[in-house]
Design an enzyme around this catalytic site. Structure first.
Site: not given
Ligand code: COA
Ligand code: ZN
Length: 316
Positions: A15-16, A207, A209, A240, A249
């Site tokens: 994942r990371d 956790h 890095h 990240c 990590n």
């Molecule tokens: N998986 C898939 N789709 C997702 C989702 C998820 N976990 N969470 C939200 N969505 C979809 C919603 O259904 C919506 O879809 P639509 O436009 O078709 O209706 C769309 O995303 C927007 O939803 P919203 O709640 O407004 O999300 P956002 O655009 O503000 O994004 C996150 C928020 C959290 C989903 C996004 O920033 C994200 O996935 N971040 C991950 C960061 C990450 O993994 N970082 C590294 C690890 S630390």
């Molecule tokens: Zn990390």
């Protein structure tokens, strides 16, 4: 040193690590890597994340990965989720454990998950409900626990308030994440000495890095405080995408080598882990930061240089 007899390592490379590789790693190769890590005896593996595929396109195959990995009995397969939508996907995909994410600093939380910390906690409350209904375990990670690449120092009171809110919504386990390798061992010890007695019964994970070569010293400091759960990444993969300057990590095989050398058990077969690391290097197509793959274990011996054997003093 006061060290536990046993430490549980959660492997987070799939994942990371895979989330930040420049190219998309084919699903079959992700599965192969996870299966090698399972076979090496890792008891916990963070296999993928259920996040927005546009945010982290490298892990857009989360469902396929979870469906095709070989489940080793005794190993818990986890995935990272930021919200209830991710939790529902993770449960449907059959994860054993959900790892949630929120940052201690507002800036990193907004950059990472597009929410304020308070908004994230509300989403995580919904995650806890999804997990409880499905009887899936949860552990809550806190990014930027020891410093933020945007804001710098994260006051301990700020971190404590995030911990308190997570405990309040029912978190049984908390992971303190040093997202960009800013922590030092004395800081890790003082943060844990402050938090651990205030939240009894919580299972703590560190956790790390290794951005600034302090990951193993930080883990040792946490172990001296009684922490027995740590995250690590095969080969030292990791970083990240939403934290500038983040790098890998702590390397799993380097950590296992260090722990075994000190007599701390992990249940992991180091030779199998080294083989997994070599294969992961082939998969990502570049050398990884891990040291033991290059140096060999500390019991490695070399032939004597010419002429030295004849001149060695006879024992007795
Ligand atoms: N998986 C898939 N789709 C997702 C989702 C998820 N976990 N969470 C939200 N969505 C979809 C919603 O259904 C919506 O879809 P639509 O436009 O078709 O209706 C769309 O995303 C927007 O939803 P919203 O709640 O407004 O999300 P956002 O655009 O503000 O994004 C996150 C928020 C959290 C989903 C996004 O920033 C994200 O996935 N971040 C991950 C960061 C990450 O993994 N970082 C590294 C690890 S630390
Ligand atoms: Zn990390």
């Amino acid at each position: 040193m006061k060290l536990a007899e046993r430490v549980t390592i959660c492997e987070v490379g799939p994942r990371d690590g895979f989330q930040i590789e420049p190219g998309f790693i084919p699903t079959e190769q992700k599965i192969e890597a996870i299966d090698l890590l399972s076979a090496a005896g890792l008891l916990r593996i963070e296999a993928t994340s259920f996040v927005h595929p546009k945010a982290v396109p490298q892990l857009r195959d989360a469902e396929q990965v979870m469906a095709k990995i070989r489940r080793r009995p005794g190993t818990r397969y986890a995935a990272l989720v930021p919200n209830d939508k991710g939790a529902v996907r993770a449960v449907d995909a059959g994860v054993d454990e959900i790892h949630t994410v929120v940052s201690a600093s507002e800036s990193h939380n907004l950059a990472n998950v597009n929410m304020t910390v308070a908004e994230s906690i509300e989403k995580l409350r919904a995650v806890m409900q999804v997990a409880a209904r499905a009887r899936v375990a949860v552990a809550c990670g806190i990014s930027t626990s020891f410093g933020c690449p945007f804001e710098g120092e994260v006051p301990l009171a700020r971190l404590e308030s995030v911990v308190a809110r997570l405990v309040d919504i029912g978190a049984p386990a908390i992971g303190l994440a040093d997202t960009t390798g800013m922590a030092n061992p004395r800081q890790v010890a003082s943060v844990l000495e402050h938090l651990m007695p205030r939240f009894p019964g919580i299972e703590w994970t560190l956790h790390t890095h290794d951005t600034r070569a302090m990951a193993i010293p930080n883990i040792l400091a946490a172990m001296e405080c009684g922490v027995t759960h740590v995250d690590a990444s095969i080969g030292g993969l990791g970083g990240c995408p939403f934290a500038p300057g983040a790098s890998g990590n702590v390397c799993t095989e380097d950590l296992v080598h260090c722990l075994h050398a000190m007599g701390v058990a992990t249940g992991i077969d180091l030779e199998a882990l080294l083989a997994a690391s070599r294969r992961v290097q082939e998969i990502v197509g570049r050398p990884l930061p891990g040291q033991i793959v290059k140096a060999g274990k500390s019991d490695r011996r070399y032939p004597l240089p010419d002429g030295v054997a004849a001149r060695l003093p006879r024992p007795g």
